[in-house]
Design an enzyme around this catalytic site. Structure first.
Site: not given
Ligand code: IMP
Length: 436
Positions: A14, A17, A41-42, A222
């Site tokens: 988180d 990225k 989750g981006h 991650q």
């Protein structure tokens, strides 16, 4: 000559990225994910519109860029279809731009069930997984009984046999409810038909891009401290999020990695269980959580927040060979009277300055901090280093010294434009032609 860069998380995930990858994408022909699954989750903001991507590289938001899901990724077809449909609804068509490795393993519907069950069995020692079935899917892969993309498209009898065997193994674990293999088989055949146009030889495709002098970005999910080998085991995810994952998870040789950019937040966060030596509580933690909107993009869980940990980033620099850092969310620290950097952990046996394998000493360790003055001016939206308040500049310079890596990119807000790309850094030499 092509320039192939890996962008990966230097902390516990988180780090932002998605934004960095999105911002760099115009320099690349393709973006390739090498590990993880829809546990990631981006979040990317494009002109005020929020996109949350879980499986498909955020490069998909750039027309003409090919997005690759490598063999090291575990794919839940249902989650993938949902993401594809959602993108289509927002006007982004993936056809002809999405390539999934035929060797990528499939997350089966009951992997999620096994994930939840395994967590329940661990009780207080639970990992705090995303419950997406990631761990069980990798267990089947390593146990050499996994079902791959190519199996969904190949011989039906072979698939039927594999599904029967897998369901039998599942029924041995969850005895209370027996699963019938046939409906699952039928479902997988249907999935296969929809997946077929997107599945192919990703490693070969990447090799051809290199032959054609096209640039590729390898996108990590991650982060290093969640890496199965190098992270805070067992409080990790089940894949190699660090640099080694690029080679194994995409079928590219080490010589095809020209640079490594580590993404680190100007502070530290983590979701799930496990050590976080600089963890804060009370008002300060709340301030960082609210200021940084530190809630999981996949699960909505509040993230644990703490000061910047230079021991962690220095360790990440060593494991990954980081050439530079993209420092994110600097603006979240705006207005704090002081800021801190952790340079070691004080334990009963002395001060640790290298991240330990055995996590137990961290349980009682006290972080050793350097305290620097905060800044009253805003960094929010700054696009030049010189425009930052002098205290913020000093914080970054010190952070670079103790982490041992230069900050080439500094993110000062959530939008693409709210970014400082520093000249005189390696970024310039990577993309000198394009940035000129
Ligand atoms: P799993 O990947 O769902 O098995 O979860 C294992 C650990 O990795 C848990 O601590 C999760 O919170 C963490 N994790 C998985 N994906 C992400 C992510 O995208 N960001 C941050 N933490 C993650």
């Amino acid at each position: 000559m092509s320039v192939n860069i890996a962008v990966l998380g230097a902390q516990w995930g988180d780090e932002g990225k998605g934004k960095i990858v999105d911002m760099l994408t115009p320099h690349f022909s393709a973006v390739a994910r090498y590990q993880g699954g829809h546990n990631a989750g981006h979040t990317v903001y494009v002109k005020g519109t929020k996109f949350v991507l879980h499986l498909i590289p955020s490069g998909i938001l750039h027309p003409g860029v090919t997005c690759i899901i490598g063999n090291g990724v575990v794919v839940d077809p249902q989650a993938l279809f949902k993401e594809v449909d959602e993108l289509a609804r927002m006007g982004v068509n993936v056809d002809g731009r999405l390539l999934i490795s035929e060797k990528a393993h499939v997350i089966l519907p009951y992997h999620r069930e096994l994930d939840v069950l395994s967590e329940a069995r661990r009780g207080e020692r639970k990992i705090g997984t995303t419950s997406r079935g990631i761990g069980p899917a990798y267990e089947d892969k390593i146990g050499r009984r996994g079902i791959r993309m190519c199996d969904l498209l190949g011989d039906r009898d072979a698939l039927a046999q594999a599904v029967r065997e897998n369901v039998h193994a599942r029924n041995q674990i969850i005895k209370e409810s027996t699963l019938d293999w046939k409906p699952l088989f039928d479902q997988l055949v249907t999935y296969g038909e929809r997946l077929r146009p997107w599945v192919g030889d990703a490693s070969l495709f990447l090799a051809r891009l290199r032959d054609d002098d096209r640039n590729v970005m390898y996108e990590g999910a991650q982060a290093t401290l969640l890496d199965i080998d190098h992270g805070t085991y067992p409080f990790v995810t089940s894949s190699n999020a660090s640099i080694g994952g690029v080679c194994t998870g995409l079928g590219v040789p080490p010589s095809a990695i020209d640079g490594v950019l580590g993404v680190a937040k100007a502070y530290t966060t983590r979701v799930g269980e496990g050590p976080l030596p600089t963890e804060l509580s009370g008002d300060l933690a709340e301030r960082l959580r609210e200021g940084g909107q530190e809630y999981g993009a996949s699960t909505g869980r509040p993230r644990r927040c703490g000061w910047y940990d230079a021991v962690v980033v220095r360790y990440s620099a060593r494991i990954n060979g980081l050439d530079a850092i993209a420092l994110t969310k600097l603006d979240v620290l705006d207005g704090l009277p002081e800021v801190r950097i952790c340079t070691g952990y004080r334990t009963s046996k002395g001060v640790l300055t290298e991240f330990p394998a055995d996590l137990r000493p961290l349980g009682t360790a006290e972080p050793v901090y350097e305290t620097l003055p905060g800044w009253t001016g805003a960094t929010r939206g700054a696009t030049r280093f010189a425009a930052l308040p002098s205290e913020a500049q000093r914080y970054i310079k010190r952070l670079e010294e103790v982490s041992g890596v230069p900050c080439a990119i500094i993110s000062t807000g959530s939008d693409r434009g709210e970014t400082i790309v520093r000249d005189d850094t390696i970024i310039q030499s990577w993309f000198s032609k394009q940035l000129a």
